[in-house]
Write a protein that holds these residues in place. Structure first.
Motif, short mmCIF file in Angstrom:
data_model
loop_
_atom_site.label_atom_id
_atom_site.label_comp_id
_atom_site.label_asym_id
_atom_site.label_seq_id
_atom_site.Cartn_x
_atom_site.Cartn_y
_atom_site.Cartn_z
N ASP A 100 33.64 1.97 28.02
CA ASP A 100 32.32 2.54 28.27
C ASP A 100 31.31 1.50 28.76
OD1 ASP A 100 32.26 5.51 26.91
OD2 ASP A 100 33.62 4.18 25.85
N TRP A 101 31.29 0.32 28.15
CA TRP A 101 30.26 -0.66 28.48
C TRP A 101 30.46 -1.24 29.87
CZ3 TRP A 101 25.65 -1.44 28.42
CH2 TRP A 101 24.99 -2.67 28.32
N PRO A 102 31.66 -1.71 30.26
CA PRO A 102 31.84 -2.17 31.64
C PRO A 102 31.63 -1.06 32.67
CG PRO A 102 33.60 -3.00 30.25
CD PRO A 102 32.86 -1.99 29.44
N PHE A 103 32.04 0.17 32.34
CA PHE A 103 31.85 1.28 33.27
C PHE A 103 30.36 1.51 33.52
CE2 PHE A 103 32.07 5.26 35.32
CZ PHE A 103 33.40 5.53 35.65
N LEU A 104 29.59 1.49 32.44
CA LEU A 104 28.14 1.72 32.58
C LEU A 104 27.50 0.58 33.37
CD1 LEU A 104 25.79 3.55 31.86
CD2 LEU A 104 25.57 2.32 29.69
N ASN A 105 27.90 -0.66 33.12
CA ASN A 105 27.35 -1.78 33.87
C ASN A 105 27.72 -1.72 35.34
OD1 ASN A 105 25.58 -3.57 32.60
ND2 ASN A 105 27.22 -4.44 31.33
N THR A 106 28.94 -1.25 35.64
CA THR A 106 29.34 -1.10 37.04
C THR A 106 28.44 -0.08 37.74
OG1 THR A 106 31.64 -1.65 36.53
CG2 THR A 106 31.25 -0.42 38.56
N GLU A 107 28.09 0.99 37.03
CA GLU A 107 27.20 2.00 37.61
C GLU A 107 25.79 1.44 37.80
OE1 GLU A 107 28.07 5.93 38.27
OE2 GLU A 107 29.08 4.15 39.06
N PHE A 108 25.30 0.65 36.84
CA PHE A 108 23.98 0.00 37.02
C PHE A 108 24.01 -0.87 38.27
CE2 PHE A 108 23.03 0.31 32.25
CZ PHE A 108 22.14 1.35 32.43
N GLU A 109 25.07 -1.66 38.41
CA GLU A 109 25.18 -2.57 39.55
C GLU A 109 25.27 -1.78 40.86
OE1 GLU A 109 27.58 -6.73 40.33
OE2 GLU A 109 28.63 -5.09 39.33
N ARG A 110 25.97 -0.66 40.84
CA ARG A 110 26.13 0.16 42.06
C ARG A 110 24.79 0.68 42.58
NH1 ARG A 110 26.58 5.51 43.13
NH2 ARG A 110 26.58 6.09 40.92
N VAL A 111 23.87 0.99 41.65
CA VAL A 111 22.58 1.54 42.09
C VAL A 111 21.51 0.45 42.20
CG1 VAL A 111 23.09 3.80 41.13
CG2 VAL A 111 21.84 2.14 39.72
N GLY A 112 21.95 -0.83 42.18
CA GLY A 112 21.04 -1.93 42.45
C GLY A 112 20.27 -2.44 41.26
N MET A 113 20.75 -2.15 40.04
CA MET A 113 20.06 -2.64 38.85
C MET A 113 20.85 -3.80 38.24
SD MET A 113 18.66 0.85 37.10
CE MET A 113 17.41 -0.08 36.23
N ALA A 114 20.15 -4.58 37.42
CA ALA A 114 20.76 -5.76 36.82
C ALA A 114 21.83 -5.36 35.80
CB ALA A 114 19.70 -6.61 36.13
N VAL A 115 22.91 -6.12 35.81
CA VAL A 115 23.95 -5.93 34.79
C VAL A 115 23.38 -6.38 33.44
CG1 VAL A 115 26.18 -6.77 33.98
CG2 VAL A 115 25.86 -6.19 36.39
N MET A 116 23.63 -5.59 32.39
CA MET A 116 23.10 -5.91 31.07
C MET A 116 24.12 -6.76 30.31
SD MET A 116 21.31 -2.29 30.03
CE MET A 116 20.12 -3.08 28.95
N GLU A 117 23.62 -7.70 29.49
CA GLU A 117 24.49 -8.62 28.75
C GLU A 117 24.31 -8.47 27.24
OE1 GLU A 117 23.95 -12.54 30.25
OE2 GLU A 117 24.79 -12.05 32.23
N ASN A 118 24.11 -7.27 26.80
CA ASN A 118 23.94 -7.02 25.36
C ASN A 118 25.20 -7.40 24.58
OD1 ASN A 118 22.37 -5.28 27.08
ND2 ASN A 118 21.65 -4.21 25.24
N GLU A 119 24.99 -7.71 23.32
CA GLU A 119 26.13 -7.82 22.42
C GLU A 119 26.69 -6.42 22.19
OE1 GLU A 119 25.23 -11.58 19.60
OE2 GLU A 119 23.96 -9.84 19.29
N ALA A 120 27.97 -6.35 21.86
CA ALA A 120 28.61 -5.03 21.78
C ALA A 120 29.66 -5.01 20.67
CB ALA A 120 29.24 -4.67 23.13
N VAL A 121 29.89 -3.80 20.16
CA VAL A 121 30.82 -3.59 19.04
C VAL A 121 31.74 -2.42 19.38
CG1 VAL A 121 30.97 -2.81 16.63
CG2 VAL A 121 29.25 -4.51 17.29
N ASP A 122 33.01 -2.59 19.01
CA ASP A 122 34.01 -1.55 19.27
C ASP A 122 34.40 -0.88 17.96
OD1 ASP A 122 36.07 -0.11 20.69
OD2 ASP A 122 37.50 -1.44 19.70
#
Length: 948
Positions: A100-122
């Motif tokens: 989910d997290w890489p997919f969402l970041n890929t979509e942010f990047e696709r629409v010209g927004m900055a990739v987020m570098e939040n900490e994350a938990v699985d």
């Protein structure tokens, strides 16, 4: 990224539904976020998203989201700014966060927004560690097991809420772990997705800030927090036991409101009691005489039917009861019946315990040693984390309780092997395999599987008095004996093990036993002797392999560069070979004994040494000891071949397998019993009361000599009872046999099978079990279906055993989902209980004749083997009839079930043996012979009548 997570952080639980799992081509169709702070859900956000591309059929089936639903929804470009702002300064959480997290970041990047570098938990891996015994970690299954509300699985809004509740439960569970366990988790070189491990660090910080006393049910031994084990108080065997309730009124009083009164079940209870009560006082029994054989159909309640009378007999005559089943699953079911039903019925105390071999139990000393080693494997470190949590919960230490993935058999072996010096171990009085023995001494019922019975309990002189013996699903017992009797001695592997032992002894680099030998001051004494023995054994094994090749392979040799070839050996020829080279064979055994004596001397020096050995040194010593013990097992195996030649030559078969690989060939000596009579009469029956053989499908014909011969029972002295079917097959089911189906051995059969299954799938979208006998054919059909548009456009989902999951996982999906077609292999033909609409159609792809897999099968009756008529009618056909009965029995499991059985093998109609097979199916079951073209209408008509 450094870990800066705090308990007070806002955790943003994200879930996505997408058109494709590959983020480069997939698009989001729904997104939901649930915000968690201080273990409470404080806010949530959810929206459908227009992906700007078609939604694949399989995604529509899974999510129930279609193009019409997203047509007016915003595009991701419209949602992204708000979403990006909401997720700022949060800890991202997802069930499989690395999707989910890489997919969402890929979509942010696709629409010209900055990739987020939040900490994350699985939450997947977190759950696997914190609840290591759960059956499944799919979100829909996990939430059910933990009692978390989850209304619409595979919809992002419901999934996100459920995952948020799961995160809260996980953080709370982590905080309840003892500080010692949290410290061990913190110390492990544990690699988890993103910053998931920080959850344990936060729990440890909380525990250190607010220390709590160790729970009373826990104890700390050598830095391990363990569930405390209390020895059971003895059963009061002197208490007065009321008489067995033989009469109907007495039974009804006993059952009260807890058990339905069923005539045949009660009849079985009385027959079992009277049979064994009559035998009491008899001092000697002829093995195989005076047995009781009971065929009791599904739904009759046979388990309680024998448990209740045996409970009375066991207490009245102070004997234990050994109950043997084919599988561990049935072991657990019987034990559950004892614990949840039988105990409540009886006016006196009984206890049950499940017995397993030592390899099933964690050895605490070995596990403790493993914690201080970095094995260089993420999977092994992950398993250690699971075990640390499990130790705070388990009373048994049975590794079967754990849901383990990606753990090698070799590593599990290390965790079950005994310590180098068990007497000095801090866990000496706490090892789990000892608990089993303690519980068994006080138990009324010892529940084992057939394998354990024939390996660990045969020749059971340990019993004070001969126990009662029940073989549940007894038809499998001869097969288990035959399989267990088979010995496979790989001479190439034996030589490799000798070579490996030499490397461990002489290697100058790690791994090597040399540092231990030096510190034991044994290098000058034991090492030369061991090296000499290794050289001698290697030469003897090389010579043995060469002689076997010349005697049994060379004259029949067919040139090959890869694969295997089998070569039959007459028992008399092998016996003569053993006699001709007796001196060398005796020297092999003598050399092995010398190696084992030297190992014993080394271990004695280790135990009495005042030296302090490191963890690595202790592990290397354990590995060296394990290799030498393997050498001993190979020598014992070889001696067993010699014993079988002396004791069971007439009922044994022997063959050599030549394997070709990388321009090398190795030989394997194989052998085993082909008849079980001597085994049962010599090794099993003398140690028990006359056996009670029960099962739902025991008989393959009116006389059923196959059963009595296989179990070495005297038909004339056995008490035999066949109970009638309890289901109304006339109105509940229908069996259809297709008269024009091609014979399964024909090339066109696969295409025919595919078309018929597709026709059934689109005609009646109901849960269907398709039973195969060939894994290759099953895989071919499964692959074909994936390419069919008719399947992709249908509401049905096809899953195949071994491809889509294990049998256990597929059964669970059938229990909870609809519109499934499951392809199953031979293990699905029996032992699967799927009542109601869990399975409404059973399709048998072909009659279940076994395919010969080894030369042992070919030689099973006599030279010339499997092709002769005697072998077919005496062995293959009876087995196939029993399996056919079991396969048909998968459909109707309760009095309210309805469904159809379809056999796509015309031999059931046209062959004489097919008629014999039909006769052994339930008499009341309607049996229709149809042409293929008439099948869809018949199926449709049947189910329409059921819904009227």
């Amino acid at each position: 990224m450094a870990n800066n997570m705090k308990k007070s952080d806002v955790y943003a639980v994200v879930d996505l539904e997408t058109t494709n799992n590959q983020r480069q081509v997939g698009r989001i169709i729904q997104i939901a976020v649930v915000f968690v702070r201080q273990n409470e859900i404080v806010n949530q956000f959810s929206t459908l998203v227009n992906p700007g591309q078609p939604i694949p059929t399989e995604i529509k089936k899974l999510t129930h989201i279609n193009e019409k639903m997203v047509q007016e929804a915003p595009y991701f470009e419209e949602v992204a700014p708000l979403l990006h702002a909401m997720l700022e300064d949060t800890v991202i959480v997802a069930h499989n966060v690395n999707f989910d997290w890489p997919f969402l970041n890929t979509e942010f990047e696709r629409v010209g927004m900055a990739v987020m570098e939040n900490e994350a938990v699985d939450t997947v891996t977190l759950s696997q560690i914190l609840w290591p015994t759960l059956d499944s970690y799919r979100l829909s299954e996990l939430t059910k097991q933990l009692g978390i509300a989850h209304e619409n699985p595979h919809r992002a809004d419901s999934d996100a809420r459920a995952t948020g509740a799961l995160l809260i439960a996980a953080m709370q569970k982590a905080e309840t772990l003892p500080m010692m366990t949290l410290q061990q988790l913190e110390a492990l070189p544990l690699v988890l997705p993103q910053q998931t491990k920080a959850i344990f660090s936060l729990a440890l910080q909380e525990n250190q800030a607010h220390p709590k006393p160790l729970a009373e049910y826990l104890m700390i031994i050598d830095h391990l927090a363990l569930r405390r084990f209390t020895q059971p108080t003895p059963i009061n065997l002197k208490s007065v036991i009321p008489p067995f309730p033989k009469k109907e009124k007495q039974k009804q009083q006993l059952f009260a409101d807890q058990l339905e009164y069923r005539d045949n079940q009660v009849k079985l209870m009385n027959q079992v009691y009277e049979h064994y009560e009559t035998l009491e006082g008899t001092d000697t029994f002829v093995p195989g005489e005076q047995a009781m054989v009971v065929e009791a159909p599904t739904g009759m309640g046979k388990t309680l039917g024998y448990l209740l009378p045996l409970a009375y007999l066991a207490r009245q005559h102070q004997r234990q009861v050994v109950i043997s089943t084919p599988t561990k699953v049935l072991q657990r079911q019987i034990l559950t019946t004892i614990e949840t039903t039988l105990k409540d019925l009886l006016p006196f105390e009984v206890r049950g315990v499940q017995l397993k071999g030592q390899d099933n139990f964690l050895n605490l000393q070995s596990f403790r040693r493993s914690l201080d080693r970095d094995d260089g494997s993420m999977a092994l470190q992950f398993m250690k984390a699971q075990v640390l949590v499990w130790l705070t919960e388990t009373l048994t230490g049975d590794l079967d309780e754990l849901n383990l993935n990606n753990v090698s058999y070799e590593f599990l072996q290390k965790l079950t092997q005994t310590a180098n010096n068990p007497q000095a171990s801090k866990f000496k009085s706490f090892e789990f395999n000892q608990r089993q023995s303690i519980l068994a001494q006080q138990a009324t019922f010892l529940v084992v599987n057939h394998s354990y019975l024939t390996q660990a309990l045969h020749g059971a002189e340990a019993f004070d008095r001969r126990p009662y013996l029940v073989a549940d699903e007894a038809q499998h017992l001869p097969e288990v004996v035959l399989n267990k009797s088979q010995k496979h001695l790989n001479l190439g592997r034996w030589q490799q093990q000798v070579h490996q032992a030499g490397i461990l002894l002489n290697n100058q680099r790690e791994p090597s036993i040399q540092p231990v030998m030096q510190r034991l001051r044994a290098e000058g004494k034991l090492k030369p002797k061991l090296n000499a023995d290794f050289d001698t054994l290697a030469q003897l094994l090389q010579r043995l392999q060469q002689r076997l090749y010349r005697h049994f392979v060379m004259n029949h040799h067919v040139m090959a560069t890869t694969g295997q070839q089998n070569f039959a050996m007459q028992a008399s020829d092998l016996a003569q070979f053993m006699l001709d080279y007796d001196a060398d064979l005796a020297q092999i055994w003598k050399t092995n004994q010398s190696i084992q004596n030297l190992l014993e001397q080394m271990m004695e020096q280790f135990v009495t040494s005042q030296e302090r050995f490191s963890i690595d040194e202790r592990q290397t010593l354990a590995d060296f000891r394990h290799v030498l013990m393997q050498l001993n097992r190979q020598a014992e195996q070889f001696r067993q071949f010699q014993n079988n030649l002396a004791d069971y030559a007439e009922v044994s078969t022997f063959w050599i397998t030549e394997s070709f690989n990388n321009n090398e060939n190795t030989l394997q000596l194989n052998g085993g019993l082909v008849e079980t009579e001597d085994y049962f009469k010599q090794q099993l029956y003398p140690y028990f009361q006359p056996p009670l053989m029960v099962g739902a499908t025991l008989f393959n014909s009116a006389k059923s000599n196959y059963l009595y011969q296989g179990l070495a029972l005297n038909h004339d002295t056995a008490e035999v009872e066949k109970f009638p079917e309890v289901f109304d097959y006339q109105n509940q089911a229908e069996l259809v046999m297709l008269t024009d189906a091609p014979v399964p051995t024909k090339a066109e059969y696969a295409d025919y099978l595919q078309q018929q299954l597709l026709q059934l799938l689109v005609t009646i979208p109901r849960n269907t079990l398709v039973l195969f006998t060939s894994a290759d054919l099953m895989q071919r059909v499964f692959t074909w279906f994936q390419q069919q548009s008719a399947y992709r456009n249908s509401p049905m989902t096809i899953l195949a055993q071994g491809i889509s999951g294990t049998r256990t996982k597929l059964v669970k999906r059938l229990q909870k989902e609809s519109n499934l077609m499951i392809f199953g292999l031979l293990s699905f033909w029996e032992g699967v209980d799927l009542p109601g609409n869990q399975v409404e159609m059973v399709v048998l792809t072909r009659l279940p004749f076994e395919q010969p897999q080894t030369l042992a099968t070919y030689n099973a009756s006599q030279p010339g083997g499997v092709g002769n008529e005697h072998d077919f009618y005496q062995k293959q056909l009876p087995k196939a009839i029993l399996r056919l009965r079991q396969g048909v029995g998968r459909l109707i499991r309760s009095k309210t079930d309805r469904g159809m059985i379809i056999i796509l093998d015309s031999r059931i109609v046209h062959k004489q043996y097919g008629k014999a097979m039909q006769k052994m199916l339930p008499d009341a079951l309607p049996k229709l012979e149809l042409k293929t073209a008439d099948l869809p209408a018949q199926v449709q008509n049947f189910f329409e009548k059921q819904t009227d």
